[in-house]
Motif scaffolding. Structure first.
Motif, short mmCIF file in Angstrom:
data_model
loop_
_atom_site.label_atom_id
_atom_site.label_comp_id
_atom_site.label_asym_id
_atom_site.label_seq_id
_atom_site.Cartn_x
_atom_site.Cartn_y
_atom_site.Cartn_z
N LEU A 232 36.93 47.62 12.82
CA LEU A 232 36.99 48.66 13.84
C LEU A 232 35.61 48.93 14.42
O LEU A 232 35.45 49.08 15.64
N GLU A 233 34.60 48.98 13.56
CA GLU A 233 33.24 49.24 14.03
C GLU A 233 32.71 48.09 14.87
O GLU A 233 31.96 48.30 15.82
N LYS A 234 33.10 46.86 14.52
CA LYS A 234 32.71 45.71 15.34
C LYS A 234 33.34 45.80 16.73
O LYS A 234 32.70 45.46 17.74
N ASP A 235 34.58 46.28 16.80
CA ASP A 235 35.22 46.49 18.10
C ASP A 235 34.49 47.58 18.89
O ASP A 235 34.33 47.48 20.11
N MET A 236 34.02 48.60 18.19
CA MET A 236 33.27 49.67 18.86
C MET A 236 31.95 49.15 19.42
O MET A 236 31.56 49.49 20.53
N VAL A 237 31.28 48.30 18.63
CA VAL A 237 30.03 47.70 19.09
C VAL A 237 30.28 46.84 20.33
O VAL A 237 29.50 46.88 21.30
N LYS A 238 31.35 46.07 20.31
CA LYS A 238 31.70 45.24 21.46
C LYS A 238 31.92 46.10 22.70
O LYS A 238 31.45 45.77 23.80
N PHE A 239 32.62 47.20 22.55
CA PHE A 239 32.84 48.13 23.66
C PHE A 239 31.51 48.64 24.21
O PHE A 239 31.29 48.66 25.43
N ILE A 240 30.63 49.05 23.32
CA ILE A 240 29.33 49.60 23.74
C ILE A 240 28.51 48.55 24.48
O ILE A 240 27.89 48.84 25.51
N MET A 241 28.50 47.31 23.97
CA MET A 241 27.68 46.27 24.59
C MET A 241 28.25 45.79 25.92
O MET A 241 27.52 45.32 26.78
N GLU A 242 29.58 45.92 26.08
CA GLU A 242 30.19 45.51 27.34
C GLU A 242 30.09 46.60 28.41
O GLU A 242 30.13 46.31 29.60
N ARG A 243 29.93 47.86 27.99
CA ARG A 243 29.88 48.97 28.96
C ARG A 243 28.71 49.89 28.67
O ARG A 243 28.87 51.11 28.51
N MET B 30 15.14 51.69 16.87
CA MET B 30 15.05 50.25 17.09
C MET B 30 16.00 49.84 18.21
O MET B 30 17.08 50.43 18.37
N GLU B 31 15.62 48.84 18.98
CA GLU B 31 16.45 48.34 20.08
C GLU B 31 17.87 48.07 19.60
O GLU B 31 18.09 47.54 18.51
N PHE B 32 18.85 48.44 20.42
CA PHE B 32 20.25 48.40 20.01
C PHE B 32 20.69 47.00 19.58
O PHE B 32 21.32 46.82 18.54
N GLU B 33 20.36 45.99 20.37
CA GLU B 33 20.79 44.63 20.05
C GLU B 33 20.22 44.15 18.72
O GLU B 33 20.91 43.49 17.93
N LEU B 34 18.96 44.49 18.44
CA LEU B 34 18.36 44.09 17.17
C LEU B 34 19.03 44.82 16.01
O LEU B 34 19.26 44.22 14.94
N SER B 35 19.34 46.09 16.20
CA SER B 35 20.01 46.85 15.14
C SER B 35 21.38 46.26 14.83
O SER B 35 21.78 46.16 13.67
N VAL B 36 22.10 45.85 15.87
CA VAL B 36 23.41 45.24 15.66
C VAL B 36 23.27 43.94 14.86
O VAL B 36 24.04 43.68 13.93
N LYS B 37 22.30 43.13 15.21
CA LYS B 37 22.11 41.85 14.51
C LYS B 37 21.79 42.07 13.04
O LYS B 37 22.23 41.31 12.18
N MET B 38 21.02 43.10 12.74
CA MET B 38 20.60 43.34 11.36
C MET B 38 21.72 43.93 10.51
O MET B 38 21.73 43.74 9.29
N HIS B 39 22.66 44.63 11.12
CA HIS B 39 23.67 45.35 10.34
C HIS B 39 25.10 44.88 10.61
O HIS B 39 26.03 45.42 10.01
N TYR B 40 25.29 43.88 11.45
CA TYR B 40 26.63 43.52 11.91
C TYR B 40 27.57 43.18 10.77
O TYR B 40 28.74 43.59 10.76
N ASP B 41 27.10 42.42 9.79
CA ASP B 41 27.97 41.94 8.72
C ASP B 41 28.48 43.05 7.82
O ASP B 41 29.45 42.85 7.08
#
Length: 251
Positions: free
Chosen positions: A17-28, A1-12
């Motif tokens: 630490l994992e949220k910081d990792m996601v932020k890193f991935i989405m920024e770079r 599944m598209e990365f952004e959609l997967s993040v939205k479905m599982h973010y909460d």
């Protein structure tokens, strides 16, 4: 599944630490797709095992699948949010990308086999879309009953059995006044399908079948955010069409 959609479905369900990792991935993203799992772990001051856990929490089998999804997301051009027509197109594009990556067949089989289908919507706009969905199902001879109001839902829940199907359309999936009723249905093994905005929520956690739609906030002059629920109408219409296809062509 598209990365952004997967993040939205599982973010909460992610840790800080994992949220910081996601932020890193989405920024770079460009850097990430050119790294291996060890390099990414080091770049995020983390470890290979932490990256792998994140990938699995986001619904991927491993890091390679995450990178493929991220690369696919990068190919989608961002739209200017100040253009409200383009914002609508962006929401609908996301809904259809989600639809293309979703397996509806187990739900369609349950929709066909259920003794009775019960529909409930948590708000005025949601109920309007649910009425159209109810009509579409009736046109395919799929009997259903639209329940209106929290009191009626509570009363009706006592006669809904595990041979039936309960479909609940909501915006947030967090309507406090129906949570006890949903818990009661879950305890009695009543199959539930939830249709909510993208993101982990109470309804999706208690549902046997979970579907999602996009609803980006619209700019307005009030403090209260405004959302278009056209995505809900689209996903319900898609389900109705897929059910029509299923009973006419797939059996």
């Amino acid at each position: 599944m598209e990365f952004e959609l997967s993040v939205k479905m599982h973010y909460d369900q992610l840790t800080d630490l994992e949220k910081d990792m996601v932020k890193f991935i989405m920024e770079r993203p460009q850097d990430v797709v050119n790294m291996n799992i060890v390099q990414l772990g080091e770049a995020m001051l983390s470890s290979k095992s932490s990256v792998l856990r994140l990938a699995k929490k986001l619904g991927y089998h491993g890091f390679s699948e995450l990178k493929y999804a991220l690369r696919s997301s990068m190919a989608i051009s961002p739209l200017e949010p100040s253009d409200l027509t383009q914002l609508l197109k962006q929401d609908l594009d996301r809904v259809f990308r989600y639809i293309e990556q979703t397996n509806f067949q187990p739900f369609l089989q349950k929709l066909k086999d259920a003794r009775m289908v019960f529909l409930y919507a948590t708000g005025f706009s949601q109920e309007n879309f649910a009425k159209e969905f109810s009509k579409d199902l009736m046109n395919t001879r799929r009997g259903n009953m639209l329940i209106s109001g929290e009191t009626n839902l509570q009363i009706s829940s006592s006669v809904i059995t595990e041979e039936d199907l309960m479909i609940i359309a909501s915006f947030s999936g967090e309507t406090a006044s129906i949570k006890d009723t949903v818990r009661s249905l879950t305890i009695r093994n009543v199959p539930i399908a939830s249709i909510t905005r993208f993101g982990r929520n109470f309804l999706s956690e208690h549902a046997d079948y979970s579907f999602f739609y996009e609803a980006t906030p619209l700019p307005n002059q009030q403090d209260q955010p405004i959302h278009s629920l056209i995505g809900l109408g689209v996903i319900l219409d898609v389900i109705a069409r897929k059910y029509r296809e299923y009973i006419l062509f797939d059996e």
